[in-house]
Design an enzyme around this catalytic site. Structure first.
Site, PDB file in Angstrom:
ATOM      1  N   LYS A 111       0.812  -1.722   0.213  1.00  0.00           N
ATOM      2  CA  LYS A 111       0.326   0.121  -0.023  1.00  0.00           C
ATOM      3  C   LYS A 111       0.811   0.752  -0.118  1.00  0.00           C
ATOM      4  O   LYS A 111       0.536   2.273  -1.001  1.00  0.00           O
ATOM      5  CB  LYS A 111      -0.991   0.058   0.849  1.00  0.00           C
ATOM      6  CG  LYS A 111      -2.655  -0.644   0.907  1.00  0.00           C
ATOM      7  CD  LYS A 111      -3.523  -0.345   2.137  1.00  0.00           C
ATOM      8  CE  LYS A 111      -4.264  -1.767   2.204  1.00  0.00           C
ATOM      9  NZ  LYS A 111      -4.935  -1.787   3.233  1.00  0.00           N
ATOM     10  N   LYS A 194      -4.548 -10.651  -7.508  1.00  0.00           N
ATOM     11  CA  LYS A 194      -6.171 -10.507  -6.142  1.00  0.00           C
ATOM     12  C   LYS A 194      -7.036  -9.892  -6.725  1.00  0.00           C
ATOM     13  O   LYS A 194      -7.010  -8.037  -6.880  1.00  0.00           O
ATOM     14  CB  LYS A 194      -5.687 -10.153  -4.905  1.00  0.00           C
ATOM     15  CG  LYS A 194      -6.194 -10.268  -3.297  1.00  0.00           C
ATOM     16  CD  LYS A 194      -6.016 -10.171  -2.298  1.00  0.00           C
ATOM     17  CE  LYS A 194      -6.297  -8.966  -2.494  1.00  0.00           C
ATOM     18  NZ  LYS A 194      -5.789  -7.550  -1.109  1.00  0.00           N
ATOM     19  N   LYS A 197     -11.028  -4.273  -4.392  1.00  0.00           N
ATOM     20  CA  LYS A 197     -11.944  -3.027  -4.394  1.00  0.00           C
ATOM     21  C   LYS A 197     -11.060  -1.733  -5.420  1.00  0.00           C
ATOM     22  O   LYS A 197     -11.446  -0.825  -5.816  1.00  0.00           O
ATOM     23  CB  LYS A 197     -12.382  -2.062  -3.192  1.00  0.00           C
ATOM     24  CG  LYS A 197     -13.408  -3.104  -2.846  1.00  0.00           C
ATOM     25  CD  LYS A 197     -13.492  -2.701  -1.256  1.00  0.00           C
ATOM     26  CE  LYS A 197     -14.106  -3.526  -0.396  1.00  0.00           C
ATOM     27  NZ  LYS A 197     -14.657  -3.187   1.708  1.00  0.00           N
TER      28      LYS A 197
END
Ligand code: TYM
Length: 333
Positions: A111, A194, A197
């Protein structure tokens, strides 16, 4: 009695990965354990969220939980930020968490590498809040998808550090429950990534709010290799996109991948994709419909969430008092 705690970030729509990797299992576990299912809004604000949208997203995600089968007569459903003991325990646990443990967290590394913004403490300490979420309930089991495994290992380490430091046997070491075949549902556009969202392409995921046409279109467009389906798992796992679609089919129908292959070995995508689309629509449409129905009455959703938070507060305040007693801190009573 087992005690379960799990949660999702209420940021936008849930997708098929959230459903198959977590929510579907939560529903199945409700009869075996005392279950606490939360909307992790404190985690959500580690990336900027418009305030009204965040509050509404918690309602929508709560509606998704209930539409998928979380029964509030059996399980406690609540918003994390309405149960203040989570954040308070996090502080205490952070005093026992070496930075080295946090530096190992792959999700933080991914992230922070993606973000062009300042590096924030909240994103870094995110896994300590997750440990507090679980430990404040003295939860014994935590059903999650594969991507949360490392965070749960850290939670066990932190629980052990607390018990050792204070010479107590207070926190149970929670067991991760990574259940079924679909523990890591992959993107429909790239079988090595993966389903998420945050992927820019909406075609990479099936949202729980997609209608039948959209689901069929996304499956039709899903990236695949040109070959027909194999007749054995060893050949399937060498083909990530094919494996992903077969896994989704198996999980939606509660079958094994081997049994799906038995039926479809030798079939091309022209056969398999429409069959998968039909199954996905049949399974997801009632959830979407129910969600829409529930969202017509936001006052009732808020009532459920307040009731859940009261119940969660009663247990967590008791545990927080016990923890403070162990640590030598003060409580009002
Ligand atoms: P979140 O919101 O990213 O995901 C919610 C749940 O969905 C699972 N999941 C998947 N499973 C299979 N395939 C996928 N592609 C996929 N994508 C997501 C996740 O593993 C998760 O179970 N940090 C957590 C929320 C959280 C939490 C907790 C979870 C906060 N505190 C305490 C358990 C216990 C998160 O961001 O999940």
């Amino acid at each position: 009695m087992k005690r379960i705690l799990s949660g999702m970030q209420p940021t936008g729509n849930l997708h098929l990965g959230n459903y198959l990797g977590a929510l579907k299992n939560w529903v199945a576990l409700q009869d075996d354990a005392e279950c606490y299912y939360m909307l992790a809004d404190l985690h959500a604000i580690t990336v900027p969220q418009p305030p009204e949208k965040l509050r509404q997203s918690a309602r929508e995600t709560a509606a998704a939980y209930m539409a998928a089968g979380i029964d509030t007569a059996k399980s406690t459903l609540f918003v994390q930020s309405a149960v203040s003991a989570h954040a308070e325990l996090m502080w205490i646990l952070s005093t026992l968490t070496p930075l080295g443990w946090l530096n190992r967290m792959t999700q933080y590394k991914e992230k922070s590498a993606k973000s062009q913004d300042l590096e924030l403490l909240g994103l870094y300490s995110y896994p300590v809040l997750m440990a507090a979420d679980i430990l404040i309930y003295k939860a014994t089991h935590v059903p999650v998808g594969e991507d949360q495994k490392q965070h749960l290992e850290l939670t066990r380490d932190i629980a052990g550090a607390f018990n050792r430091h204070y010479g107590v046997d207070y926190f149970p070491l929670p067991e991760p429950q990574i259940l079924g075949d679909a523990t890591r549902v992959m993107s429909l556009r790239d079988g090595t990534k993966k389903m998420s969202k945050s992927d820019e392409s909406d075609y990479s995921r099936i949202n729980l709010t997609d209608d039948a046409d959209m689901i069929a279109k996304k499956i039709k467009k899903a990236t695949t290799d040109p070959d027909a389906l194999p007749d054995n798992l060893a050949d399937l796992v060498k083909r990530p996109e094919a494996d992903n679609l077969v896994t989704i089919y198996a999980s939606l129908t509660d079958r094994t991948r081997a049994s799906v292959l038995e039926e479809y070995a030798g079939s091309g995508w022209g056969i398999f994709k429409p069959a998968l689309a039909d199954i996905a629509v049949a399974k997801l449409a009632p959830i979407t419909e129910k969600m829409r129905e529930l969202l017509q009455d936001p006052v009732e959703i808020d009532r459920v969430l307040i009731h859940g938070a009261e119940h969660a507060n009663a247990l967590t305040q008791k545990h927080l008092r016990e923890v403070k007693e162990i640590v030598g801190l003060w409580s009002l009573m």
